[in-house]
Write a protein that holds these residues in place. Sequence first.
Motif, mmCIF file in Angstrom:
data_model
loop_
_atom_site.group_PDB
_atom_site.id
_atom_site.type_symbol
_atom_site.label_atom_id
_atom_site.label_comp_id
_atom_site.label_asym_id
_atom_site.label_seq_id
_atom_site.Cartn_x
_atom_site.Cartn_y
_atom_site.Cartn_z
ATOM 1 N N ALA A 58 0.862 -1.174 0.000
ATOM 2 C CA ALA A 58 0.000 0.000 0.000
ATOM 3 C C ALA A 58 0.902 1.228 0.000
ATOM 4 C CB ALA A 58 -0.896 -0.004 1.233
ATOM 5 N N PRO A 59 0.402 2.359 -0.462
ATOM 6 C CA PRO A 59 1.211 3.578 -0.401
ATOM 7 C C PRO A 59 1.671 3.847 1.022
ATOM 8 C CG PRO A 59 -0.783 3.927 -1.693
ATOM 9 C CD PRO A 59 -0.920 2.585 -1.043
ATOM 10 N N LEU A 60 2.918 4.290 1.173
ATOM 11 C CA LEU A 60 3.458 4.516 2.503
ATOM 12 C C LEU A 60 2.647 5.539 3.286
ATOM 13 C CD1 LEU A 60 7.328 4.477 1.941
ATOM 14 C CD2 LEU A 60 5.918 2.763 3.064
ATOM 15 N N SER A 61 1.965 6.417 2.566
ATOM 16 C CA SER A 61 1.177 7.447 3.245
ATOM 17 C C SER A 61 0.002 6.852 4.016
ATOM 18 C CB SER A 61 0.664 8.472 2.233
ATOM 19 O OG SER A 61 -0.134 7.840 1.247
ATOM 20 N N THR A 62 -0.356 5.594 3.740
ATOM 21 C CA THR A 62 -1.478 4.972 4.435
ATOM 22 C C THR A 62 -1.065 4.373 5.778
ATOM 23 O OG1 THR A 62 -1.141 2.826 3.358
ATOM 24 C CG2 THR A 62 -2.556 4.411 2.227
ATOM 25 N N TYR A 63 0.243 4.272 6.021
ATOM 26 C CA TYR A 63 0.715 3.738 7.291
ATOM 27 C C TYR A 63 0.767 4.863 8.324
ATOM 28 C CZ TYR A 63 2.305 -0.441 4.758
ATOM 29 O OH TYR A 63 2.356 -1.585 3.998
ATOM 30 N N PRO A 64 0.561 4.534 9.603
ATOM 31 C CA PRO A 64 0.676 5.580 10.637
ATOM 32 C C PRO A 64 2.109 6.096 10.725
ATOM 33 C CG PRO A 64 0.434 3.411 11.634
ATOM 34 C CD PRO A 64 0.183 3.232 10.173
ATOM 35 N N SER A 65 2.233 7.346 11.076
ATOM 36 C CA SER A 65 3.560 7.955 11.178
ATOM 37 C C SER A 65 4.240 7.551 12.476
ATOM 38 C CB SER A 65 3.449 9.481 11.115
ATOM 39 O OG SER A 65 2.963 9.895 9.851
ATOM 40 N N ALA A 66 5.542 7.350 12.384
ATOM 41 C CA ALA A 66 6.335 7.098 13.576
ATOM 42 C C ALA A 66 6.528 8.410 14.334
ATOM 43 C CB ALA A 66 7.691 6.512 13.185
ATOM 44 N N ASP A 67 6.798 8.302 15.619
ATOM 45 C CA ASP A 67 7.057 9.470 16.449
ATOM 46 C C ASP A 67 8.540 9.454 16.817
ATOM 47 O OD1 ASP A 67 7.312 11.350 18.527
ATOM 48 O OD2 ASP A 67 5.214 11.090 19.094
ATOM 49 N N TYR A 68 9.256 10.464 16.355
ATOM 50 C CA TYR A 68 10.699 10.521 16.579
ATOM 51 C C TYR A 68 11.066 11.393 17.780
ATOM 52 C CZ TYR A 68 11.551 8.207 12.099
ATOM 53 O OH TYR A 68 11.595 7.300 11.068
ATOM 54 N N SER A 69 10.115 11.678 18.639
ATOM 55 C CA SER A 69 10.380 12.569 19.766
ATOM 56 C C SER A 69 11.074 11.862 20.939
ATOM 57 C CB SER A 69 9.077 13.211 20.264
ATOM 58 O OG SER A 69 8.201 12.231 20.802
ATOM 59 N N LEU A 70 11.271 10.557 20.825
ATOM 60 C CA LEU A 70 11.934 9.803 21.891
ATOM 61 C C LEU A 70 13.365 10.287 22.103
ATOM 62 C CD1 LEU A 70 10.988 6.036 21.385
ATOM 63 C CD2 LEU A 70 10.815 7.312 23.515
ATOM 64 N N LEU A 71 13.802 10.255 23.343
ATOM 65 C CA LEU A 71 15.206 10.472 23.669
ATOM 66 C C LEU A 71 15.707 9.180 24.295
ATOM 67 C CD1 LEU A 71 17.547 12.519 23.745
ATOM 68 C CD2 LEU A 71 16.856 13.058 26.095
ATOM 69 N N LEU A 72 16.778 8.625 23.730
ATOM 70 C CA LEU A 72 17.271 7.319 24.133
ATOM 71 C C LEU A 72 18.500 7.467 25.024
ATOM 72 C CD1 LEU A 72 17.033 5.629 20.610
ATOM 73 C CD2 LEU A 72 15.307 5.607 22.431
ATOM 74 N N LEU A 73 18.415 6.927 26.249
ATOM 75 C CA LEU A 73 19.517 6.978 27.199
ATOM 76 C C LEU A 73 20.207 5.611 27.196
ATOM 77 C CD1 LEU A 73 17.692 8.745 30.183
ATOM 78 C CD2 LEU A 73 18.892 9.780 28.239
ATOM 79 N N PRO A 74 21.463 5.542 26.740
ATOM 80 C CA PRO A 74 22.143 4.244 26.578
ATOM 81 C C PRO A 74 22.243 3.447 27.877
ATOM 82 C CG PRO A 74 23.355 5.988 25.465
ATOM 83 C CD PRO A 74 22.298 6.663 26.288
ATOM 84 N N LEU A 75 22.066 2.129 27.739
ATOM 85 C CA LEU A 75 22.191 1.221 28.869
ATOM 86 C C LEU A 75 23.444 0.356 28.774
ATOM 87 C CD1 LEU A 75 18.518 -0.050 29.347
ATOM 88 C CD2 LEU A 75 19.812 1.390 30.920
ATOM 89 N N ASN A 76 23.697 -0.207 27.587
ATOM 90 C CA ASN A 76 24.805 -1.152 27.460
ATOM 91 C C ASN A 76 25.912 -0.681 26.523
ATOM 92 O OD1 ASN A 76 23.241 -1.385 25.175
ATOM 93 N ND2 ASN A 76 23.218 -3.607 25.139
ATOM 94 N N ASN A 77 25.806 0.517 25.992
ATOM 95 C CA ASN A 77 26.850 1.101 25.161
ATOM 96 C C ASN A 77 27.108 2.517 25.657
ATOM 97 O OD1 ASN A 77 27.319 -0.982 22.959
ATOM 98 N ND2 ASN A 77 25.124 -0.683 22.748
ATOM 99 N N PRO A 78 28.249 2.765 26.293
ATOM 100 C CA PRO A 78 28.508 4.095 26.855
ATOM 101 C C PRO A 78 28.415 5.179 25.796
ATOM 102 C CG PRO A 78 30.178 2.510 27.564
ATOM 103 C CD PRO A 78 29.383 1.838 26.494
#
Length: 205
Positions: A58-78
């Motif tokens: 299906a056209p990609l526009s029909t898929y829900p948009s991802a949310d890139y507002s996450l901030l990732l705090l590393p756990l196993n890679n300094p």
Amino acid sequence: MFQRLFRRRPAWLEPLFYVALGLGLYLSGWHTELLGRAQQGLLSTGLWQPKLPEPAIAPLSTYPSADYSLLLLPLNNPGPAVPFSALRGKVIVLNIWASWCPPCIAEMPSLARLAGRTNPDSVAFVLLSLDQNPEKARRFLARRGITVPAYSPGLPLPAAYQTGGIPATFLISPAGQIIGSHEGMAEYDTPEMLGLLHRWQNQKQ
């Protein structure tokens, strides 16, 4: 003398032993590990497979948009915090888990194997822990030897990734659409999943 050696144990002693054993496992936290390993054995039967989306059905526009507002705090890679938006342009496998969740523990080895078979330049794996104590998640990852990039959320989990339970896995296209999701444990290290990731790498828009 021999009668004393083989004297019958009180009937209440055996149930008490199992109660004490269960309580000891619970208090030590090892009950989660044992349940996770048992469920890992079930996964190896191949009965738990995620439903995989077909690329470009299906056209990609029909898929829900991802949310890139996450901030990732590393756990196993300094290293410093990683904006989720820095991964845009790659296929992202976002797995939401916790160290106290046996099904999460069960499926993690298959995710690690799948990650080892992909190119990190085009496919990003994000193991996002919901543990309230990040140190507990960090110790779990070290104990299991998990080197797939794992993080704690630095901001509240966006609505796009809220689920009724964990583990939950989201597949995000390079163009920023949620093209697939699966709630519950699954075996991810399969030829079908690997082929799907390879095909989506080329779906830029």
